[in-house]
Design a protein around this motif. Structure first.
Motif, PDB file in Angstrom:
ATOM      1  N   MET A  43      28.024  32.013  -4.620  1.00 50.69           N
ATOM      2  CA  MET A  43      26.874  31.644  -3.796  1.00 50.69           C
ATOM      3  C   MET A  43      27.297  31.352  -2.360  1.00 50.69           C
ATOM      4  SD  MET A  43      23.617  31.208  -3.565  1.00 50.69           S
ATOM      5  CE  MET A  43      23.097  31.147  -5.272  1.00 50.69           C
ATOM      6  N   ILE A  44      28.389  30.605  -2.190  1.00 49.23           N
ATOM      7  CA  ILE A  44      28.886  30.275  -0.851  1.00 49.23           C
ATOM      8  C   ILE A  44      29.291  31.550  -0.116  1.00 49.23           C
ATOM      9  CG2 ILE A  44      30.706  29.093   0.431  1.00 49.23           C
ATOM     10  CD1 ILE A  44      30.731  26.981  -1.758  1.00 49.23           C
ATOM     11  N   TYR A  45      29.943  32.463  -0.867  1.00 52.16           N
ATOM     12  CA  TYR A  45      30.376  33.719  -0.264  1.00 52.16           C
ATOM     13  C   TYR A  45      29.167  34.535   0.206  1.00 52.16           C
ATOM     14  CZ  TYR A  45      32.300  38.412   0.088  1.00 52.16           C
ATOM     15  OH  TYR A  45      32.650  39.659   0.525  1.00 52.16           O
ATOM     16  N   LYS A  46      28.106  34.525  -0.613  1.00 50.81           N
ATOM     17  CA  LYS A  46      26.909  35.276  -0.264  1.00 50.81           C
ATOM     18  C   LYS A  46      26.284  34.723   1.015  1.00 50.81           C
ATOM     19  CE  LYS A  46      24.337  36.549  -3.617  1.00 50.81           C
ATOM     20  NZ  LYS A  46      23.363  36.578  -4.746  1.00 50.81           N
ATOM     21  N   TRP A  47      26.189  33.374   1.121  1.00 49.03           N
ATOM     22  CA  TRP A  47      25.614  32.775   2.333  1.00 49.03           C
ATOM     23  C   TRP A  47      26.513  33.034   3.541  1.00 49.03           C
ATOM     24  CZ3 TRP A  47      20.849  31.343   3.041  1.00 49.03           C
ATOM     25  CH2 TRP A  47      20.074  30.949   1.937  1.00 49.03           C
ATOM     26  N   ARG A  48      27.817  33.065   3.309  1.00 50.38           N
ATOM     27  CA  ARG A  48      28.749  33.335   4.413  1.00 50.38           C
ATOM     28  C   ARG A  48      28.563  34.761   4.923  1.00 50.38           C
ATOM     29  NH1 ARG A  48      35.374  33.158   3.978  1.00 50.38           N
ATOM     30  NH2 ARG A  48      35.785  33.842   6.149  1.00 50.38           N
ATOM     31  N   ARG A  49      28.437  35.716   4.013  1.00 49.20           N
ATOM     32  CA  ARG A  49      28.208  37.100   4.412  1.00 49.20           C
ATOM     33  C   ARG A  49      26.891  37.251   5.158  1.00 49.20           C
ATOM     34  NH1 ARG A  49      30.848  41.377   2.123  1.00 49.20           N
ATOM     35  NH2 ARG A  49      29.576  42.498   3.660  1.00 49.20           N
ATOM     36  N   LEU A  50      25.867  36.523   4.685  1.00 50.50           N
ATOM     37  CA  LEU A  50      24.561  36.565   5.363  1.00 50.50           C
ATOM     38  C   LEU A  50      24.672  36.043   6.783  1.00 50.50           C
ATOM     39  CD1 LEU A  50      21.527  37.089   5.245  1.00 50.50           C
ATOM     40  CD2 LEU A  50      21.234  34.784   4.307  1.00 50.50           C
ATOM     41  N   GLY A  51      25.429  34.952   6.954  1.00 44.98           N
ATOM     42  CA  GLY A  51      25.620  34.394   8.285  1.00 44.98           C
ATOM     43  C   GLY A  51      26.375  35.338   9.203  1.00 44.98           C
ATOM     44  N   GLU A  52      27.411  35.991   8.677  1.00 47.44           N
ATOM     45  CA  GLU A  52      28.188  36.939   9.483  1.00 47.44           C
ATOM     46  C   GLU A  52      27.327  38.138   9.886  1.00 47.44           C
ATOM     47  OE1 GLU A  52      31.429  37.884   6.975  1.00 47.44           O
ATOM     48  OE2 GLU A  52      32.592  36.071   7.463  1.00 47.44           O
ATOM     49  N   ASN A  53      26.555  38.644   8.941  1.00 45.25           N
ATOM     50  CA  ASN A  53      25.684  39.773   9.263  1.00 45.25           C
ATOM     51  C   ASN A  53      24.645  39.399  10.310  1.00 45.25           C
ATOM     52  OD1 ASN A  53      27.056  41.320   7.396  1.00 45.25           O
ATOM     53  ND2 ASN A  53      25.594  40.930   5.737  1.00 45.25           N
ATOM     54  N   SER A  54      24.119  38.170  10.198  1.00 48.75           N
ATOM     55  CA  SER A  54      23.128  37.714  11.171  1.00 48.75           C
ATOM     56  C   SER A  54      23.717  37.617  12.563  1.00 48.75           C
ATOM     57  CB  SER A  54      22.567  36.343  10.747  1.00 48.75           C
ATOM     58  OG  SER A  54      21.948  36.422   9.483  1.00 48.75           O
ATOM     59  N   LEU A  55      24.968  37.175  12.655  1.00 45.48           N
ATOM     60  CA  LEU A  55      25.626  37.091  13.958  1.00 45.48           C
ATOM     61  C   LEU A  55      25.808  38.482  14.571  1.00 45.48           C
ATOM     62  CD1 LEU A  55      28.340  34.330  13.366  1.00 45.48           C
ATOM     63  CD2 LEU A  55      26.319  34.174  14.831  1.00 45.48           C
ATOM     64  N   PHE A  56      26.168  39.452  13.737  1.00 46.76           N
ATOM     65  CA  PHE A  56      26.329  40.806  14.245  1.00 46.76           C
ATOM     66  C   PHE A  56      25.000  41.396  14.708  1.00 46.76           C
ATOM     67  CE2 PHE A  56      30.342  40.928  11.694  1.00 46.76           C
ATOM     68  CZ  PHE A  56      31.190  41.260  12.747  1.00 46.76           C
ATOM     69  N   LEU A  57      23.921  41.066  13.998  1.00 43.01           N
ATOM     70  CA  LEU A  57      22.615  41.620  14.333  1.00 43.01           C
ATOM     71  C   LEU A  57      21.921  40.870  15.466  1.00 43.01           C
ATOM     72  CD1 LEU A  57      21.209  42.279  10.745  1.00 43.01           C
ATOM     73  CD2 LEU A  57      21.942  43.994  12.397  1.00 43.01           C
ATOM     74  N   ALA A  58      22.346  39.637  15.713  1.00 37.30           N
ATOM     75  CA  ALA A  58      21.648  38.787  16.684  1.00 37.30           C
ATOM     76  C   ALA A  58      21.506  39.417  18.064  1.00 37.30           C
ATOM     77  CB  ALA A  58      22.345  37.427  16.783  1.00 37.30           C
ATOM     78  N   PRO A  59      22.566  39.993  18.669  1.00 37.52           N
ATOM     79  CA  PRO A  59      22.392  40.591  20.006  1.00 37.52           C
ATOM     80  C   PRO A  59      21.330  41.688  20.050  1.00 37.52           C
ATOM     81  CG  PRO A  59      24.721  40.336  19.480  1.00 37.52           C
ATOM     82  CD  PRO A  59      23.973  40.046  18.224  1.00 37.52           C
ATOM     83  N   SER A  60      21.344  42.548  19.034  1.00 35.85           N
ATOM     84  CA  SER A  60      20.354  43.633  18.996  1.00 35.85           C
ATOM     85  C   SER A  60      18.944  43.086  18.819  1.00 35.85           C
ATOM     86  CB  SER A  60      20.680  44.610  17.864  1.00 35.85           C
ATOM     87  OG  SER A  60      21.932  45.219  18.074  1.00 35.85           O
ATOM     88  N   ILE A  61      18.809  42.080  17.951  1.00 36.85           N
ATOM     89  CA  ILE A  61      17.488  41.497  17.717  1.00 36.85           C
ATOM     90  C   ILE A  61      16.969  40.822  18.983  1.00 36.85           C
ATOM     91  CG2 ILE A  61      16.249  39.711  16.439  1.00 36.85           C
ATOM     92  CD1 ILE A  61      18.115  40.283  14.069  1.00 36.85           C
ATOM     93  N   ILE A  62      17.838  40.078  19.654  1.00 39.14           N
ATOM     94  CA  ILE A  62      17.434  39.381  20.885  1.00 39.14           C
ATOM     95  C   ILE A  62      17.019  40.386  21.960  1.00 39.14           C
ATOM     96  CG2 ILE A  62      18.263  37.938  22.786  1.00 39.14           C
ATOM     97  CD1 ILE A  62      20.040  36.495  20.721  1.00 39.14           C
ATOM     98  N   LEU A  63      17.805  41.455  22.128  1.00 36.04           N
ATOM     99  CA  LEU A  63      17.472  42.467  23.133  1.00 36.04           C
ATOM    100  C   LEU A  63      16.170  43.180  22.791  1.00 36.04           C
ATOM    101  CD1 LEU A  63      20.965  44.048  23.878  1.00 36.04           C
ATOM    102  CD2 LEU A  63      19.571  42.662  25.424  1.00 36.04           C
ATOM    103  N   THR A  64      15.961  43.472  21.497  1.00 38.43           N
ATOM    104  CA  THR A  64      14.735  44.143  21.081  1.00 38.43           C
ATOM    105  C   THR A  64      13.515  43.280  21.362  1.00 38.43           C
ATOM    106  OG1 THR A  64      15.914  45.343  19.337  1.00 38.43           O
ATOM    107  CG2 THR A  64      13.516  45.183  19.137  1.00 38.43           C
ATOM    108  N   ILE A  65      13.617  41.994  21.044  1.00 39.11           N
ATOM    109  CA  ILE A  65      12.493  41.077  21.288  1.00 39.11           C
ATOM    110  C   ILE A  65      12.251  40.908  22.787  1.00 39.11           C
ATOM    111  CG2 ILE A  65      11.712  38.685  21.059  1.00 39.11           C
ATOM    112  CD1 ILE A  65      13.199  38.591  18.382  1.00 39.11           C
TER     113      ILE A  65
END
Length: 299
Positions: free
Chosen positions: A1-23
């Motif tokens: 479970m911890i690993y899954k949340w960690r992966r989710l957090g890492e993926n969110s960080l990678f996607l954050a710049p694109s999401i911010i620019l798109t918005i």
């Protein structure tokens, strides 16, 4: 479970710049436009709510509807020249020629050059007084006097030629990728059965290339209807509005480019023009998808 949340957090960080620019650069400006097209707003001062007055004005705006007509003339001319030429080059460069990689790079080169740079170069090439085109034509005695390539009679043809030169390499590369995905066994079998090159092209290449062609034509239609950058540099929509296209007219409303702009900056009315232009492009694209829906099937 911890690993899954960690992966989710890492993926969110990678996607954050694109999401911010798109918005920031995509979604927010869209809602901003949808709001201000109901206002009389010049970009400063107080925005006055006027309801549908901008759209009533749009229906009576002769400059806008002239720009719509010019857009379809420009897009039609560009598509009729670009698509067959791109396919022809792709077929030729798909063969076993010496230096084929170099030729592909040469034809693709205009795609990666700045549109502004290309436009300035062609402005000088088609210059009425000392341009290269008139110099060559007069030396070959094909014309007796310089042709006014940027005048009312030839300006649209000139900007279409520039647009075709800049777009051919891009669509050629897409067609080339589609050609290279066609199994060679089909051509070998057809050749054994006695089919000549023309029949192989008509009965194998075109049907197998249809899904790629559908995408390429869609991209070409959208790019042609929305194109204005080279026109802005070469003619600024002139002379006397002969090359004024929809998105150049919209650009002048939002960011007047010179004293020759039709009106002063009007963000409210410009938003209404932008919405109407998007609807026109969307309608044309939708009609194309409706009539080309069978092209995504390979028989």
């Amino acid at each position: 479970m911890i690993y899954k949340w960690r992966r989710l957090g890492e993926n969110s960080l990678f996607l954050a710049p694109s999401i911010i620019l798109t918005i920031t650069l995509g979604i927010y400006p869209l809602f901003w436009m949808l709001r201000y097209m109901f206002y009389d707003y010049a970009g400063y001062g107080e925005a006055l709510f006027i309801g549908l007055d901008n759209f009533r004005r749009l229906l009576r705006d002769g400059l806008f509807w002239e720009s719509v007509r010019n857009t379809f003339v420009f897009a039609g001319g560009k598509l009729l020249l670009t698509l067959p030429l791109s396919l022809l080059l792709a077929v030729i460069l798909n063969g076993k020629l010496r230096g084929v990689s170099l030729l592909r790079g040469i034809y693709f080169m205009p795609t990666v050059i700045s549109t502004a740079v290309i436009s300035v170069v062609f402005y000088n090439i088609f210059n009425s007084y000392n341009g290269m085109v008139n110099t060559v034509l007069m030396k070959l005695h094909l014309v007796s006097a310089p042709v006014d390539w940027l005048g009312p009679k030839h300006a649209m043809l000139t900007v279409i030629i520039v647009a075709v030169w800049g777009a051919v390499g891009n669509y050629m590369l897409l067609f080339l990728a589609g050609l290279q995905s066609i199994p060679q066994d089909l051509y070998e079998s057809a050749a054994i059965d006695g089919a000549n090159a023309g029949r192989r092209f008509w009965n194998i290449t075109l049907p197998m290339l249809a899904p790629v062609a559908q995408m390429v034509i869609m991209l070409a239609i959208i790019a042609s209807l929305k194109g204005y950058e080279s026109i802005m540099v070469i003619t600024e929509g002139g002379p006397i509005g002969k090359t004024e296209v929809m998105y150049l007219y919209l650009y002048k409303l939002l960011f007047p480019v010179s004293t020759g702009s039709p009106v002063a900056q009007q963000l409210g009315y410009g938003s209404a023009v932008g919405f109407a232009s998007a609807v026109i492009v969307g309608a044309v694209t939708g009609l194309y998808f409706f009539f080309s829906r069978k092209m995504n099937k390979v028989y």
